[in-house]
Write an enzyme that holds these catalytic residues in place. Sequence first.
Site, PDB file in Angstrom:
ATOM      1  N   ARG A  93       0.826  -1.218   0.000  1.00 63.03           N
ATOM      2  CA  ARG A  93       0.000   0.000   0.000  1.00 63.03           C
ATOM      3  C   ARG A  93       0.857   1.264   0.000  1.00 63.03           C
ATOM      4  O   ARG A  93       0.426   2.306  -0.486  1.00 63.03           O
ATOM      5  CB  ARG A  93      -0.889   0.025   1.229  1.00 63.03           C
ATOM      6  N   CYS A 117      -7.293  -3.987   3.347  1.00 60.56           N
ATOM      7  CA  CYS A 117      -6.315  -5.047   3.616  1.00 60.56           C
ATOM      8  C   CYS A 117      -6.709  -5.736   4.903  1.00 60.56           C
ATOM      9  O   CYS A 117      -7.760  -5.444   5.471  1.00 60.56           O
ATOM     10  CB  CYS A 117      -4.905  -4.482   3.673  1.00 60.56           C
ATOM     11  N   PRO A 123      -8.827   3.779   3.598  1.00 63.55           N
ATOM     12  CA  PRO A 123      -8.992   4.666   2.448  1.00 63.55           C
ATOM     13  C   PRO A 123      -7.837   5.681   2.328  1.00 63.55           C
ATOM     14  O   PRO A 123      -7.052   5.838   3.264  1.00 63.55           O
ATOM     15  CB  PRO A 123     -10.297   5.411   2.759  1.00 63.55           C
ATOM     16  N   VAL A 124      -7.743   6.352   1.166  1.00 63.13           N
ATOM     17  CA  VAL A 124      -6.716   7.390   0.987  1.00 63.13           C
ATOM     18  C   VAL A 124      -7.377   8.726   0.626  1.00 63.13           C
ATOM     19  O   VAL A 124      -6.776   9.578  -0.011  1.00 63.13           O
ATOM     20  CB  VAL A 124      -5.663   6.985  -0.089  1.00 63.13           C
ATOM     21  N   LEU A 126      -7.980  11.294   2.354  1.00 64.43           N
ATOM     22  CA  LEU A 126      -7.345  12.509   2.889  1.00 64.43           C
ATOM     23  C   LEU A 126      -6.116  12.908   2.065  1.00 64.43           C
ATOM     24  O   LEU A 126      -5.818  14.095   1.934  1.00 64.43           O
ATOM     25  CB  LEU A 126      -6.965  12.317   4.362  1.00 64.43           C
ATOM     26  N   ASP A 307       1.186  -0.595  15.719  1.00 64.94           N
ATOM     27  CA  ASP A 307       2.054  -1.638  15.165  1.00 64.94           C
ATOM     28  C   ASP A 307       2.681  -2.521  16.244  1.00 64.94           C
ATOM     29  O   ASP A 307       3.447  -3.430  15.924  1.00 64.94           O
ATOM     30  CB  ASP A 307       3.175  -1.005  14.324  1.00 64.94           C
ATOM     31  N   ARG A 399       8.135  -8.980   4.722  1.00 65.47           N
ATOM     32  CA  ARG A 399       7.880  -7.602   4.269  1.00 65.47           C
ATOM     33  C   ARG A 399       8.477  -6.594   5.246  1.00 65.47           C
ATOM     34  O   ARG A 399       8.829  -5.488   4.833  1.00 65.47           O
ATOM     35  CB  ARG A 399       6.365  -7.346   4.166  1.00 65.47           C
TER      36      ARG A 399
HETATM   37  N1  EPU Z   1      -7.314   7.054   7.043  1.00 68.35           N
HETATM   38  C1  EPU Z   1      -8.436   7.533   6.390  1.00 68.35           C
HETATM   39  N2  EPU Z   1      -8.245   8.244   5.223  1.00 68.35           N
HETATM   40  C2  EPU Z   1      -7.009   8.493   4.715  1.00 68.35           C
HETATM   41  C3  EPU Z   1      -5.875   8.010   5.380  1.00 68.35           C
HETATM   42  C4  EPU Z   1      -6.059   7.292   6.563  1.00 68.35           C
HETATM   43  O1  EPU Z   1      -9.572   7.328   6.815  1.00 68.35           O
HETATM   44  O2  EPU Z   1      -6.927   9.146   3.650  1.00 68.35           O
HETATM   45  C5  EPU Z   1      -7.472   6.271   8.299  1.00 68.35           C
HETATM   46  C6  EPU Z   1      -6.990   4.841   8.173  1.00 68.35           C
HETATM   47  O3  EPU Z   1      -7.958   3.995   7.612  1.00 68.35           O
HETATM   48  C7  EPU Z   1      -6.664   4.493   9.611  1.00 68.35           C
HETATM   49  C8  EPU Z   1      -6.145   5.842  10.172  1.00 68.35           C
HETATM   50  O4  EPU Z   1      -6.625   6.837   9.277  1.00 68.35           O
HETATM   51  O5  EPU Z   1      -7.823   4.131  10.303  1.00 68.35           O
HETATM   52  C9  EPU Z   1      -4.640   5.967  10.274  1.00 68.35           C
HETATM   53  O6  EPU Z   1      -4.026   5.463   9.091  1.00 68.35           O
HETATM   54  P1  EPU Z   1      -2.659   6.053   8.514  1.00 68.35           P
HETATM   55  O7  EPU Z   1      -2.962   6.759   7.236  1.00 68.35           O
HETATM   56  O8  EPU Z   1      -1.920   6.804   9.567  1.00 68.35           O
HETATM   57  O9  EPU Z   1      -1.871   4.717   8.172  1.00 68.35           O
HETATM   58  P2  EPU Z   1      -0.866   4.553   6.970  1.00 68.35           P
HETATM   59  O10 EPU Z   1      -0.178   5.817   6.717  1.00 68.35           O
HETATM   60  O11 EPU Z   1      -1.534   3.852   5.843  1.00 68.35           O
HETATM   61  C10 EPU Z   1       1.261   3.949   8.394  1.00 68.35           C
HETATM   62  C11 EPU Z   1       2.199   2.795   8.497  1.00 68.35           C
HETATM   63  C12 EPU Z   1       1.481   1.625   9.151  1.00 68.35           C
HETATM   64  C13 EPU Z   1       1.034   2.068  10.550  1.00 68.35           C
HETATM   65  C14 EPU Z   1       0.144   3.316  10.439  1.00 68.35           C
HETATM   66  C15 EPU Z   1      -0.280   3.882  11.764  1.00 68.35           C
HETATM   67  C16 EPU Z   1       3.653   3.148   6.604  1.00 68.35           C
HETATM   68  C17 EPU Z   1       4.120   2.708   5.276  1.00 68.35           C
HETATM   69  N3  EPU Z   1       2.661   2.444   7.162  1.00 68.35           N
HETATM   70  O12 EPU Z   1       0.163   3.498   7.596  1.00 68.35           O
HETATM   71  O13 EPU Z   1       2.433   0.572   9.286  1.00 68.35           O
HETATM   72  O14 EPU Z   1       0.306   1.041  11.175  1.00 68.35           O
HETATM   73  O15 EPU Z   1       0.832   4.330   9.690  1.00 68.35           O
HETATM   74  O16 EPU Z   1       0.830   4.211  12.522  1.00 68.35           O
HETATM   75  O17 EPU Z   1       4.176   4.094   7.156  1.00 68.35           O
HETATM   76  C18 EPU Z   1       3.143  -1.656   9.399  1.00 68.35           C
HETATM   77  O18 EPU Z   1       4.310  -1.243   9.305  1.00 68.35           O
HETATM   78  O19 EPU Z   1       2.869  -2.857   9.711  1.00 68.35           O
HETATM   79  C19 EPU Z   1       2.045  -0.739   9.166  1.00 68.35           C
HETATM   80  C20 EPU Z   1       0.793  -1.154   8.911  1.00 68.35           C
END
Ligand code: EPU
Length: 420
Positions: A93, A117, A123-124, A126, A307, A399
């Site tokens: 992702r 997942c 979602p993305v 934001l 995590d 991973r």
């Molecule tokens: N969210 C939304 N909309 C968005 C973006 C996020 O609703 O546009 C929600 C997500 O669904 C979730 C929350 O906001 O409920 C927080 O998600 P975030 O965007 O912070 O997660 P991420 O950026 O996709 C990163 C790490 C994850 C870690 C999370 C939280 C990376 C590559 N991944 O994910 O790492 O769990 O932040 O700290 O930096 C892992 O390493 O195993 C892993 C999953």
Amino acid sequence: MDKLLIQGGVSLKGEIRIAGAKNSALPILAATLLTHDTVKVCNLPHLYDITTMIELMGCLGVEPIIDEKLNVEINSSSIKHFNAPYELVKTMRASILVLGPLLSRYGQAEVALPGGCAIGSRPVNLHISALQMMGADITVENGYIKASVKGRLKGAHIFMDLVTVTGTENVMMAATLAEGQTIIENAAREPEVVDLADCLVAMGADISGQGGDTIVINGVDELHGCTYTVMPDRIETGTYLIAAAATRGHIKVKDTRPDILESVLSKLEQAGAEIKIGENWIELDMHGQRPRAVSLRTAPYPAFPTDMQAQFTALNCVAKGSGTITETVFENRFMHVHEMNRMGASIRVEGNTVIVDGVEALKGAPVMATDLRASASLIIAGLVSENETTVDRIYHIDRGYECIEEKLQHLGAKIRRIPS
Ligand code: EPU
């Protein structure tokens, strides 16, 4: 598919080194797309996700040069395509991280929409709405995010509805080359966001406030090359410390950063561990005692990291007393619980909380990994089980954990990989 075979019952003892942080390295590799100069990234961890990001660079026409220490030199001036295909996005992702840099540097990007997942819908929206506020024209069609902008992106005042790590990173990278000032409010404060900001500053970006909840970026005309060393992986660090605490062990982890692990170290102390720290090392000693159960609630940094909750669930399984673990970041991050119950744990799920009543020991069983951190927690469960555990689908662990079986063997664990 490879499996891990674990013979439980050994207390972990010894010293290991911690690798570079996966979740810093991924955005930093994406950030190299923001300049035509060469960026050298050092201390990259040896992981599938890093290989996937390097493969994605290859799809864009960029050819990273990797040396034997896995330092990588990237010069993106040979870029030919602006498209992150579904085949790569579905395996990782974090591919979404090329959206901001491509759009900002080249005015166009097409990135497959990451699906849900094993840990939630993720979602993305934001990422997309913030880039639209900066003047990008974005449509989502046939499973792809298609983004373009005429001229440069424009600085904007962005309030993030939720704290999002990669969302903050994407916008911060895009804003470095935008016209004028961007302010990100309710920004993620995770150390990996700070590491990316520090790398961007080394490339000539004008960023302040990283590490706080308001980040200010003044756009510059161009960025330049640099050499940057990725910070140590705090989640890998915490995972080994929890494994040592659960097995009543005594270990020292080196090349790490105690200052970014406070919430985790405090929970380990509550579990009964004696913790000593130096500038770049942490020593944990259980003095042979069974851990006490701990309760915790996940939330964005500096609170307890999502995590690491699965690993603490494994510790609670064999701890004295009962502990509750509440997950507030992702909606569905308890897939490991059913597997642990099959190993004789006593865990029940109530909404977004798991309640664990500690038992003396788990019983080994064949179990299946469902996501990266769940896999790590099942390995810890295997280490505290009587007899043998096999963990299937360990591509998840590859991973995000570098040479996990070698590092655990080094600490005395009886663990080996069974190739498929
Ligand atoms: N969210 C939304 N909309 C968005 C973006 C996020 O609703 O546009 C929600 C997500 O669904 C979730 C929350 O906001 O409920 C927080 O998600 P975030 O965007 O912070 O997660 P991420 O950026 O996709 C990163 C790490 C994850 C870690 C999370 C939280 C990376 C590559 N991944 O994910 O790492 O769990 O932040 O700290 O930096 C892992 O390493 O195993 C892993 C999953």
